[in-house]
Design an enzyme around this catalytic site. Structure first.
Site, short mmCIF file in Angstrom:
data_model
loop_
_atom_site.label_atom_id
_atom_site.label_comp_id
_atom_site.label_asym_id
_atom_site.label_seq_id
_atom_site.Cartn_x
_atom_site.Cartn_y
_atom_site.Cartn_z
CB CYS A 1 -0.82 -0.04 1.38
SG CYS A 1 -1.73 -1.77 1.65
CE LYS B 1 -1.63 0.83 -3.30
NZ LYS B 1 -2.33 -0.35 -3.61
CE1 TYR C 1 -4.23 -4.83 -4.51
CE2 TYR C 1 -5.60 -6.85 -4.54
CZ TYR C 1 -4.70 -6.11 -3.89
OH TYR C 1 -4.32 -6.52 -2.62
CD GLU D 1 -3.56 -0.73 -6.78
OE1 GLU D 1 -4.47 -0.52 -6.03
OE2 GLU D 1 -2.57 -1.72 -6.09
CB SER E 1 -9.77 -14.90 -17.93
OG SER E 1 -9.43 -14.67 -16.63
CG HIS F 1 -21.82 22.89 -6.19
ND1 HIS F 1 -21.79 22.02 -7.21
CD2 HIS F 1 -21.61 24.15 -6.87
CE1 HIS F 1 -21.76 22.45 -8.41
NE2 HIS F 1 -21.86 23.99 -8.46
CD GLU G 1 -21.87 18.68 -6.16
OE1 GLU G 1 -22.79 19.30 -5.69
OE2 GLU G 1 -21.01 19.40 -7.04
#
Length: 504
Positions: free
Chosen positions: A73, A76, A209, A213, A231, A479, A484
Protein backbone atom coordinates in the site's frame (compact mmCIF):
# COMPACT_ATOMS: atom_id res chain seq x y z
CA UNK A 1 -8.61 1.99 41.56
CA UNK A 2 -5.03 2.92 42.38
CA UNK A 3 -3.72 -0.16 40.52
CA UNK A 4 -5.90 0.67 37.54
CA UNK A 5 -4.63 4.25 37.39
CA UNK A 6 -1.05 2.98 37.46
CA UNK A 7 -1.80 0.53 34.64
CA UNK A 8 -1.12 -2.43 36.94
CA UNK A 9 -4.64 -3.88 37.24
CA UNK A 10 -5.02 -5.60 33.87
CA UNK A 11 -1.60 -7.26 34.04
CA UNK A 12 -2.60 -8.67 37.44
CA UNK A 13 -5.96 -9.88 36.11
CA UNK A 14 -4.40 -11.34 32.95
CA UNK A 15 -1.50 -13.03 34.70
CA UNK A 16 -1.55 -16.50 33.20
CA UNK A 17 -1.13 -19.69 35.21
CA UNK A 18 1.39 -21.42 32.97
CA UNK A 19 5.12 -22.01 32.71
CA UNK A 20 5.56 -20.89 29.10
CA UNK A 21 7.90 -18.09 28.03
CA UNK A 22 5.02 -15.94 26.75
CA UNK A 23 1.28 -15.54 27.01
CA UNK A 24 1.09 -14.84 23.27
CA UNK A 25 3.54 -15.23 20.39
CA UNK A 26 2.59 -13.57 17.11
CA UNK A 27 4.12 -15.10 13.98
CA UNK A 28 4.35 -12.28 11.43
CA UNK A 29 5.31 -8.64 11.85
CA UNK A 30 2.83 -7.14 9.41
CA UNK A 31 0.00 -4.74 10.12
CA UNK A 32 -2.30 -7.29 11.73
CA UNK A 33 0.35 -8.98 13.83
CA UNK A 34 1.76 -5.69 15.11
CA UNK A 35 -1.70 -4.34 15.99
CA UNK A 36 -2.58 -7.49 17.94
CA UNK A 37 0.76 -7.71 19.73
CA UNK A 38 0.80 -4.09 20.91
CA UNK A 39 -2.76 -4.12 22.21
CA UNK A 40 -2.31 -7.51 23.89
CA UNK A 41 0.75 -6.11 25.67
CA UNK A 42 -1.23 -3.02 26.71
CA UNK A 43 -3.81 -5.36 28.21
CA UNK A 44 -1.20 -7.07 30.36
CA UNK A 45 -0.08 -10.02 28.27
CA UNK A 46 3.57 -10.99 27.86
CA UNK A 47 4.04 -10.94 24.08
CA UNK A 48 6.67 -11.68 21.44
CA UNK A 49 6.59 -11.09 17.69
CA UNK A 50 8.52 -13.39 15.36
CA UNK A 51 9.16 -11.81 11.96
CA UNK A 52 11.52 -12.89 9.21
CA UNK A 53 11.40 -11.91 5.52
CA UNK A 54 12.52 -14.62 3.12
CA UNK A 55 14.38 -12.88 0.23
CA UNK A 56 12.74 -12.89 -3.20
CA UNK A 57 14.44 -14.82 -6.05
CA UNK A 58 16.05 -11.46 -6.92
CA UNK A 59 17.36 -11.12 -3.35
CA UNK A 60 15.02 -8.33 -2.25
CA UNK A 61 14.24 -8.16 1.44
CA UNK A 62 12.86 -5.55 3.83
CA UNK A 63 12.27 -4.53 7.43
CA UNK A 64 9.55 -4.85 10.04
CA UNK A 65 6.02 -3.88 9.02
CA UNK A 66 4.86 -6.49 6.52
CA UNK A 67 3.68 -6.23 2.94
CA UNK A 68 1.64 -3.02 3.20
CA UNK A 69 4.42 -0.85 4.56
CA UNK A 70 7.31 -2.29 2.58
CA UNK A 71 6.06 -3.68 -0.73
CA UNK A 72 2.37 -2.84 -0.87
CA UNK A 73 0.00 0.00 0.00
CA UNK A 74 2.56 2.61 1.04
CA UNK A 75 5.06 2.55 -1.86
CA UNK A 76 2.22 1.82 -4.32
CA UNK A 77 0.29 4.94 -3.29
CA UNK A 78 3.44 7.06 -3.44
CA UNK A 79 4.28 5.89 -6.97
CA UNK A 80 0.64 6.44 -7.94
CA UNK A 81 1.02 9.99 -6.62
CA UNK A 82 4.19 10.46 -8.68
CA UNK A 83 2.21 9.59 -11.81
CA UNK A 84 -0.66 11.91 -10.82
CA UNK A 85 1.81 14.78 -10.41
CA UNK A 86 3.07 14.18 -13.95
CA UNK A 87 -0.46 14.45 -15.30
CA UNK A 88 -1.11 17.51 -13.17
CA UNK A 89 1.95 19.20 -14.67
CA UNK A 90 0.32 18.92 -18.09
CA UNK A 91 -2.99 20.24 -16.78
CA UNK A 92 -1.25 23.14 -15.04
CA UNK A 93 -0.44 24.81 -18.35
CA UNK A 94 -4.15 25.26 -19.05
CA UNK A 95 -4.45 26.92 -15.65
CA UNK A 96 -1.77 29.47 -16.51
CA UNK A 97 1.38 27.80 -15.23
CA UNK A 98 4.39 27.99 -17.52
CA UNK A 99 6.04 24.60 -17.29
CA UNK A 100 8.48 23.24 -19.87
CA UNK A 101 7.33 20.55 -22.29
CA UNK A 102 10.44 18.43 -21.78
CA UNK A 103 9.91 17.60 -18.11
CA UNK A 104 11.50 14.23 -17.28
CA UNK A 105 11.12 11.86 -14.38
CA UNK A 106 13.99 10.45 -12.30
CA UNK A 107 13.06 6.88 -11.24
CA UNK A 108 16.04 6.47 -8.89
CA UNK A 109 15.27 9.75 -7.11
CA UNK A 110 11.67 8.64 -6.55
CA UNK A 111 12.72 5.22 -5.24
CA UNK A 112 15.27 6.78 -2.92
CA UNK A 113 12.65 9.07 -1.39
CA UNK A 114 10.09 6.30 -1.00
CA UNK A 115 12.57 3.84 0.52
CA UNK A 116 13.77 6.51 2.94
CA UNK A 117 10.21 6.98 4.16
CA UNK A 118 9.71 3.21 4.48
CA UNK A 119 12.94 2.94 6.48
CA UNK A 120 11.62 5.48 8.96
CA UNK A 121 8.42 3.45 9.31
CA UNK A 122 10.41 0.25 9.91
CA UNK A 123 12.31 1.95 12.71
CA UNK A 124 9.12 3.38 14.17
CA UNK A 125 7.57 -0.09 14.43
CA UNK A 126 10.61 -1.43 16.28
CA UNK A 127 10.50 1.48 18.71
CA UNK A 128 6.76 0.99 19.24
CA UNK A 129 7.26 -2.69 20.11
CA UNK A 130 10.03 -1.80 22.53
CA UNK A 131 7.89 0.87 24.18
CA UNK A 132 5.06 -1.64 24.58
CA UNK A 133 7.53 -4.19 26.02
CA UNK A 134 6.86 -6.61 23.19
CA UNK A 135 9.89 -8.80 22.40
CA UNK A 136 10.88 -8.61 18.72
CA UNK A 137 12.41 -11.85 17.44
CA UNK A 138 13.90 -11.35 13.97
CA UNK A 139 13.93 -15.06 13.16
CA UNK A 140 11.98 -17.63 11.15
CA UNK A 141 9.60 -19.56 13.39
CA UNK A 142 8.19 -23.06 12.89
CA UNK A 143 6.06 -25.16 15.21
CA UNK A 144 7.76 -28.04 17.00
CA UNK A 145 4.74 -28.97 19.09
CA UNK A 146 1.48 -27.39 20.22
CA UNK A 147 3.18 -24.84 22.49
CA UNK A 148 6.75 -24.62 21.13
CA UNK A 149 8.35 -22.74 18.26
CA UNK A 150 11.79 -23.35 16.79
CA UNK A 151 13.37 -20.09 15.57
CA UNK A 152 16.38 -19.53 13.33
CA UNK A 153 17.81 -16.05 12.70
CA UNK A 154 19.79 -14.86 9.70
CA UNK A 155 23.05 -15.93 11.32
CA UNK A 156 21.75 -19.43 11.86
CA UNK A 157 21.30 -19.07 15.61
CA UNK A 158 18.56 -21.36 16.87
CA UNK A 159 16.25 -20.93 19.83
CA UNK A 160 13.09 -22.51 21.22
CA UNK A 161 10.20 -20.29 22.33
CA UNK A 162 7.12 -21.47 24.20
CA UNK A 163 3.76 -19.76 24.57
CA UNK A 164 0.28 -20.30 25.93
CA UNK A 165 -1.33 -18.95 22.72
CA UNK A 166 -0.19 -18.24 19.16
CA UNK A 167 -1.39 -15.91 16.43
CA UNK A 168 -0.56 -16.70 12.80
CA UNK A 169 -0.32 -13.45 10.83
CA UNK A 170 2.18 -14.36 8.14
CA UNK A 171 0.31 -12.92 5.15
CA UNK A 172 1.12 -13.93 1.59
CA UNK A 173 3.74 -13.62 -1.13
CA UNK A 174 3.47 -13.29 -4.93
CA UNK A 175 2.94 -16.46 -6.96
CA UNK A 176 5.29 -17.49 -9.78
CA UNK A 177 4.07 -19.45 -12.83
CA UNK A 178 5.74 -22.76 -13.56
CA UNK A 179 7.40 -21.67 -16.80
CA UNK A 180 11.04 -21.37 -17.87
CA UNK A 181 12.71 -18.14 -16.75
CA UNK A 182 9.97 -16.94 -14.37
CA UNK A 183 12.01 -16.90 -11.16
CA UNK A 184 15.31 -16.25 -12.91
CA UNK A 185 14.31 -13.17 -14.90
CA UNK A 186 10.98 -11.78 -13.66
CA UNK A 187 10.22 -9.54 -10.71
CA UNK A 188 7.06 -9.06 -8.64
CA UNK A 189 5.55 -6.37 -6.46
CA UNK A 190 8.08 -7.52 -3.85
CA UNK A 191 10.85 -6.08 -6.04
CA UNK A 192 9.50 -3.20 -8.11
CA UNK A 193 9.20 -0.58 -5.35
CA UNK A 194 12.91 -0.77 -4.53
CA UNK A 195 14.13 -1.36 -8.10
CA UNK A 196 17.32 0.75 -8.26
CA UNK A 197 17.10 1.47 -12.00
CA UNK A 198 14.28 2.52 -14.29
CA UNK A 199 12.24 -0.45 -15.57
CA UNK A 200 12.15 0.62 -19.22
CA UNK A 201 9.71 -1.18 -21.49
CA UNK A 202 7.64 -3.27 -19.11
CA UNK A 203 5.26 -6.23 -19.33
CA UNK A 204 2.90 -6.90 -16.44
CA UNK A 205 1.46 -10.40 -16.35
CA UNK A 206 -1.93 -10.60 -14.63
CA UNK A 207 -5.18 -8.70 -14.31
CA UNK A 208 -5.31 -8.27 -10.55
CA UNK A 209 -5.46 -4.87 -8.87
CA UNK A 210 -1.70 -5.17 -8.29
CA UNK A 211 -1.05 -5.62 -12.03
CA UNK A 212 -3.31 -2.73 -13.02
CA UNK A 213 -2.06 -0.37 -10.32
CA UNK A 214 1.58 -1.00 -11.28
CA UNK A 215 0.78 -0.66 -14.98
CA UNK A 216 -1.02 2.60 -14.26
CA UNK A 217 1.81 4.35 -12.48
CA UNK A 218 4.47 3.00 -14.87
CA UNK A 219 2.57 4.36 -17.87
CA UNK A 220 1.97 7.60 -15.97
CA UNK A 221 5.72 7.94 -15.43
CA UNK A 222 6.30 7.60 -19.16
CA UNK A 223 7.26 3.96 -19.60
CA UNK A 224 6.11 1.74 -22.48
CA UNK A 225 3.70 -0.50 -20.57
CA UNK A 226 1.80 -3.65 -21.56
CA UNK A 227 -0.56 -5.82 -19.49
CA UNK A 228 -1.07 -9.49 -20.41
CA UNK A 229 -4.51 -10.69 -19.28
CA UNK A 230 -5.51 -14.37 -19.18
CA UNK A 231 -9.25 -13.80 -18.80
CA UNK A 232 -11.05 -10.91 -17.03
CA UNK A 233 -9.86 -7.76 -15.31
CA UNK A 234 -10.17 -7.40 -11.53
CA UNK A 235 -11.78 -10.74 -10.73
CA UNK A 236 -14.00 -10.36 -7.67
CA UNK A 237 -14.72 -6.70 -8.34
CA UNK A 238 -17.68 -5.20 -10.20
CA UNK A 239 -17.11 -6.17 -13.83
CA UNK A 240 -18.83 -3.14 -15.32
CA UNK A 241 -16.37 -0.91 -13.48
CA UNK A 242 -13.46 -3.22 -14.31
CA UNK A 243 -14.05 -2.85 -18.04
CA UNK A 244 -14.33 0.92 -17.68
CA UNK A 245 -10.92 0.90 -15.97
CA UNK A 246 -9.45 -1.15 -18.80
CA UNK A 247 -10.86 1.24 -21.41
CA UNK A 248 -9.55 4.29 -19.56
CA UNK A 249 -6.07 2.78 -19.21
CA UNK A 250 -5.96 1.86 -22.90
CA UNK A 251 -6.96 5.40 -23.84
CA UNK A 252 -4.15 6.68 -21.63
CA UNK A 253 -1.29 4.67 -23.06
CA UNK A 254 -1.43 1.18 -21.48
CA UNK A 255 -1.47 -1.66 -24.03
CA UNK A 256 -3.37 -4.88 -23.31
CA UNK A 257 -2.79 -8.39 -24.62
CA UNK A 258 -6.08 -10.18 -23.94
CA UNK A 259 -6.62 -13.91 -23.53
CA UNK A 260 -2.96 -14.90 -23.32
CA UNK A 261 -0.44 -16.39 -20.89
CA UNK A 262 3.36 -16.40 -21.02
CA UNK A 263 5.05 -19.72 -21.78
CA UNK A 264 8.71 -18.76 -21.36
CA UNK A 265 11.03 -15.85 -20.56
CA UNK A 266 14.63 -15.80 -21.74
CA UNK A 267 17.36 -13.24 -21.28
CA UNK A 268 18.69 -11.53 -24.40
CA UNK A 269 20.90 -8.88 -22.80
CA UNK A 270 22.18 -8.20 -19.32
CA UNK A 271 21.95 -4.69 -17.94
CA UNK A 272 20.07 -2.29 -15.72
CA UNK A 273 17.56 -2.89 -17.09
CA UNK A 274 18.32 -5.91 -19.24
CA UNK A 275 16.32 -7.24 -22.17
CA UNK A 276 14.08 -10.32 -22.19
CA UNK A 277 12.20 -12.26 -24.82
CA UNK A 278 8.73 -13.27 -23.70
CA UNK A 279 6.89 -16.03 -25.52
CA UNK A 280 3.18 -16.43 -24.90
CA UNK A 281 0.17 -18.32 -26.21
CA UNK A 282 -3.37 -17.01 -26.71
CA UNK A 283 -6.53 -18.92 -25.87
CA UNK A 284 -6.87 -19.68 -29.60
CA UNK A 285 -3.39 -21.20 -29.71
CA UNK A 286 -1.67 -18.27 -31.43
CA UNK A 287 1.95 -17.78 -30.36
CA UNK A 288 3.19 -14.26 -29.53
CA UNK A 289 6.79 -13.15 -29.07
CA UNK A 290 7.93 -9.74 -27.81
CA UNK A 291 10.93 -8.16 -26.08
CA UNK A 292 10.80 -6.20 -22.81
CA UNK A 293 13.24 -4.66 -20.36
CA UNK A 294 11.28 -5.71 -17.28
CA UNK A 295 8.66 -8.43 -16.69
CA UNK A 296 6.48 -8.03 -13.59
CA UNK A 297 4.44 -11.04 -12.43
CA UNK A 298 1.14 -10.24 -10.69
CA UNK A 299 -0.87 -13.44 -11.13
CA UNK A 300 -1.94 -13.87 -7.52
CA UNK A 301 -0.58 -14.43 -4.03
CA UNK A 302 -0.07 -17.56 -1.94
CA UNK A 303 -0.40 -17.68 1.86
CA UNK A 304 2.79 -18.15 3.86
CA UNK A 305 1.74 -21.34 5.61
CA UNK A 306 3.59 -24.19 3.89
CA UNK A 307 6.74 -24.09 6.02
CA UNK A 308 5.40 -23.13 9.47
CA UNK A 309 5.08 -26.70 10.70
CA UNK A 310 1.31 -26.35 11.03
CA UNK A 311 0.86 -29.99 10.07
CA UNK A 312 2.71 -30.97 13.27
CA UNK A 313 0.01 -29.42 15.43
CA UNK A 314 -2.93 -30.30 13.14
CA UNK A 315 -3.98 -26.78 12.15
CA UNK A 316 -6.57 -27.28 9.40
CA UNK A 317 -5.84 -25.63 6.06
CA UNK A 318 -8.04 -25.05 3.01
CA UNK A 319 -7.03 -26.25 -0.46
CA UNK A 320 -5.68 -22.75 -1.07
CA UNK A 321 -3.21 -23.24 1.78
CA UNK A 322 -5.00 -20.62 3.86
CA UNK A 323 -5.89 -21.24 7.49
CA UNK A 324 -9.48 -22.19 8.29
CA UNK A 325 -10.82 -20.16 11.21
CA UNK A 326 -14.17 -19.62 12.95
CA UNK A 327 -15.89 -16.27 13.44
CA UNK A 328 -13.52 -15.50 16.30
CA UNK A 329 -10.41 -16.20 14.14
CA UNK A 330 -9.71 -19.43 16.11
CA UNK A 331 -8.17 -22.30 14.15
CA UNK A 332 -8.86 -26.01 14.59
CA UNK A 333 -6.35 -25.88 17.45
CA UNK A 334 -8.09 -23.97 20.30
CA UNK A 335 -5.07 -21.92 21.44
CA UNK A 336 -3.92 -21.00 17.90
CA UNK A 337 -5.50 -18.09 16.03
CA UNK A 338 -5.02 -16.54 12.58
CA UNK A 339 -5.81 -13.15 11.02
CA UNK A 340 -5.19 -11.17 7.86
CA UNK A 341 -4.37 -12.36 4.36
CA UNK A 342 -3.61 -15.85 5.63
CA UNK A 343 -7.20 -16.82 6.58
CA UNK A 344 -9.64 -18.59 4.28
CA UNK A 345 -12.65 -16.47 3.36
CA UNK A 346 -11.15 -13.26 4.67
CA UNK A 347 -10.31 -10.03 2.87
CA UNK A 348 -6.73 -9.31 1.82
CA UNK A 349 -6.79 -5.73 3.08
CA UNK A 350 -4.46 -4.14 5.62
CA UNK A 351 -7.13 -2.30 7.66
CA UNK A 352 -9.10 -5.55 7.96
CA UNK A 353 -6.06 -7.32 9.42
CA UNK A 354 -5.47 -4.44 11.85
CA UNK A 355 -9.09 -4.46 13.00
CA UNK A 356 -9.09 -8.24 13.38
CA UNK A 357 -5.85 -8.10 15.38
CA UNK A 358 -7.11 -5.45 17.76
CA UNK A 359 -10.47 -7.11 18.36
CA UNK A 360 -8.84 -10.48 18.91
CA UNK A 361 -6.45 -9.01 21.51
CA UNK A 362 -9.42 -7.44 23.29
CA UNK A 363 -11.29 -10.74 23.32
CA UNK A 364 -8.27 -12.64 24.62
CA UNK A 365 -7.08 -10.18 27.27
CA UNK A 366 -9.62 -7.38 27.68
CA UNK A 367 -13.03 -9.03 28.11
CA UNK A 368 -13.97 -7.95 24.59
CA UNK A 369 -16.81 -9.63 22.69
CA UNK A 370 -16.87 -7.78 19.37
CA UNK A 371 -16.06 -9.84 16.25
CA UNK A 372 -14.53 -8.51 13.04
CA UNK A 373 -17.15 -7.42 10.49
CA UNK A 374 -16.08 -8.68 7.07
CA UNK A 375 -19.14 -7.18 5.36
CA UNK A 376 -19.36 -3.66 3.88
CA UNK A 377 -15.61 -3.14 4.03
CA UNK A 378 -14.57 -0.14 1.88
CA UNK A 379 -11.65 -0.52 -0.46
CA UNK A 380 -9.98 1.30 -3.34
CA UNK A 381 -8.02 0.20 -6.39
CA UNK A 382 -5.42 2.88 -7.14
CA UNK A 383 -5.52 2.65 -10.91
CA UNK A 384 -4.86 5.93 -12.81
CA UNK A 385 -8.56 6.73 -12.35
CA UNK A 386 -9.19 5.39 -8.86
CA UNK A 387 -11.95 2.88 -8.15
CA UNK A 388 -13.60 2.94 -4.74
CA UNK A 389 -16.23 0.43 -3.65
CA UNK A 390 -18.10 -0.82 -0.62
CA UNK A 391 -20.59 -3.66 -0.34
CA UNK A 392 -21.70 -5.87 -3.23
CA UNK A 393 -20.76 -5.77 -6.88
CA UNK A 394 -23.63 -5.74 -9.35
CA UNK A 395 -23.01 -9.42 -10.09
CA UNK A 396 -23.03 -10.34 -6.39
CA UNK A 397 -26.19 -8.32 -5.73
CA UNK A 398 -28.06 -10.05 -8.56
CA UNK A 399 -26.89 -13.47 -7.34
CA UNK A 400 -28.03 -12.71 -3.78
CA UNK A 401 -31.31 -10.86 -4.34
CA UNK A 402 -32.30 -11.69 -7.92
CA UNK A 403 -32.21 -9.31 -10.87
CA UNK A 404 -35.86 -8.25 -10.48
CA UNK A 405 -35.24 -7.02 -6.92
CA UNK A 406 -32.18 -4.93 -7.79
CA UNK A 407 -32.32 -1.29 -8.86
CA UNK A 408 -29.10 0.30 -10.05
CA UNK A 409 -28.80 4.09 -10.08
CA UNK A 410 -25.83 5.29 -12.10
CA UNK A 411 -24.33 8.11 -14.09
CA UNK A 412 -21.21 9.59 -15.64
CA UNK A 413 -19.85 12.88 -14.42
CA UNK A 414 -16.96 15.26 -14.94
CA UNK A 415 -15.01 16.79 -12.05
CA UNK A 416 -14.81 20.56 -12.26
CA UNK A 417 -11.01 20.27 -12.32
CA UNK A 418 -11.24 18.41 -15.64
CA UNK A 419 -13.07 21.17 -17.49
CA UNK A 420 -10.31 23.74 -18.06
CA UNK A 421 -7.74 21.21 -19.38
CA UNK A 422 -10.55 19.64 -21.45
CA UNK A 423 -10.25 16.10 -20.18
CA UNK A 424 -12.91 13.65 -21.47
CA UNK A 425 -16.36 14.30 -20.00
CA UNK A 426 -17.56 10.74 -19.36
CA UNK A 427 -14.59 8.93 -17.82
CA UNK A 428 -15.84 9.22 -14.24
CA UNK A 429 -18.75 7.08 -13.10
CA UNK A 430 -20.91 6.54 -10.02
CA UNK A 431 -23.21 3.65 -9.16
CA UNK A 432 -25.52 2.75 -6.26
CA UNK A 433 -26.95 -0.77 -6.10
CA UNK A 434 -30.22 -0.96 -4.18
CA UNK A 435 -32.64 -3.69 -3.05
CA UNK A 436 -36.14 -2.66 -4.10
CA UNK A 437 -37.98 -4.86 -1.59
CA UNK A 438 -35.99 -3.42 1.32
CA UNK A 439 -37.00 0.22 0.80
CA UNK A 440 -34.16 0.59 -1.73
CA UNK A 441 -31.50 -0.19 0.86
CA UNK A 442 -28.07 0.52 -0.67
CA UNK A 443 -26.01 -2.67 -0.77
CA UNK A 444 -23.35 -1.59 -3.26
CA UNK A 445 -21.42 1.68 -3.63
CA UNK A 446 -19.06 2.20 -6.58
CA UNK A 447 -17.17 5.24 -7.81
CA UNK A 448 -14.59 5.66 -10.56
CA UNK A 449 -12.97 9.06 -10.12
CA UNK A 450 -10.05 11.03 -8.71
CA UNK A 451 -9.71 10.60 -4.94
CA UNK A 452 -12.10 7.66 -4.94
CA UNK A 453 -10.60 6.33 -1.74
CA UNK A 454 -11.39 9.49 0.19
CA UNK A 455 -14.95 9.49 -1.13
CA UNK A 456 -15.57 5.82 -0.38
CA UNK A 457 -14.23 6.02 3.16
CA UNK A 458 -16.88 8.53 4.16
CA UNK A 459 -19.87 7.02 2.36
CA UNK A 460 -19.12 3.50 3.59
CA UNK A 461 -20.45 4.29 7.05
CA UNK A 462 -23.83 4.87 5.38
CA UNK A 463 -23.85 1.31 4.03
CA UNK A 464 -22.71 -0.03 7.38
CA UNK A 465 -25.66 1.72 9.05
CA UNK A 466 -28.18 0.52 6.46
CA UNK A 467 -28.68 3.69 4.40
CA UNK A 468 -31.37 3.74 1.71
CA UNK A 469 -31.45 5.55 -1.63
CA UNK A 470 -33.74 8.14 -0.01
CA UNK A 471 -31.02 8.83 2.59
CA UNK A 472 -28.58 9.58 -0.20
CA UNK A 473 -31.17 11.78 -1.94
CA UNK A 474 -31.84 13.71 1.26
CA UNK A 475 -28.15 14.38 1.85
CA UNK A 476 -27.10 17.87 0.76
CA UNK A 477 -24.04 17.77 -1.46
CA UNK A 478 -20.92 19.87 -1.15
CA UNK A 479 -20.55 21.92 -4.31
CA UNK A 480 -18.47 21.69 -6.40
CA UNK A 481 -17.13 18.24 -5.45
CA UNK A 482 -16.99 14.83 -7.05
CA UNK A 483 -18.79 13.14 -4.15
CA UNK A 484 -21.94 15.25 -4.52
CA UNK A 485 -22.93 13.13 -7.53
CA UNK A 486 -24.21 10.51 -5.07
CA UNK A 487 -26.84 12.93 -3.79
CA UNK A 488 -28.33 13.45 -7.26
CA UNK A 489 -28.29 10.05 -9.03
CA UNK A 490 -31.70 9.59 -10.63
CA UNK A 491 -31.24 7.41 -13.73
CA UNK A 492 -31.71 3.65 -13.33
CA UNK A 493 -30.14 1.00 -15.53
CA UNK A 494 -33.53 -0.58 -16.19
CA UNK A 495 -34.84 2.71 -17.58
CA UNK A 496 -32.08 2.84 -20.18
CA UNK A 497 -31.93 6.62 -19.66
CA UNK A 498 -29.01 8.80 -20.72
CA UNK A 499 -26.20 8.81 -18.11
CA UNK A 500 -23.87 11.23 -19.87
CA UNK A 501 -22.15 13.82 -17.71
CA UNK A 502 -24.14 16.99 -17.10
CA UNK A 503 -22.84 20.49 -16.40
CA UNK A 504 -22.86 22.15 -12.99
Amino acid sequence: MESHQKGELLPLINKQNHNYDYDLVVIGGGSGGLAASKLAADLGAKVAVCDFVQPTPKGTTWGLGGTCVNVGCIPKKLMHQAAILGHSLKDSRDFGWTTPDGVTHDWSKMVEGIQSHIGSLNWGYRVALRNKKVDYVNAYATFVDAHTLHTVDRRGKEKAITADKFLIATGGRPRYPDIPGAKEYCITSDDIFSLPHSPGKTLLVGASYIALECAGFLAGLGYDTTVMVRSILLRGFDQGIAERIGTYMEQNGVKFIRGAVPTSIEQIEEGSPGKYRVKSTTNEGEEIEEEYNTVVLAIGRDPCTSSLGLEKINVELAKSGKVIVDKGERTSVPHVYAIGDVIEGGLELTPVAIQAGKLLAKRLYGNGTLLTDYVNVPTTVFTPLEYGCCGLSEEEAIAKYGEDDIEVYHGNFIPLEYTVPHRPENDCYAKLICVSSENEKVVGFHVLSPNAGEITQGFSIGLKLGATKADFDNLIGIHPTVAEVFTTLNVTKKSGGDVSAQGC
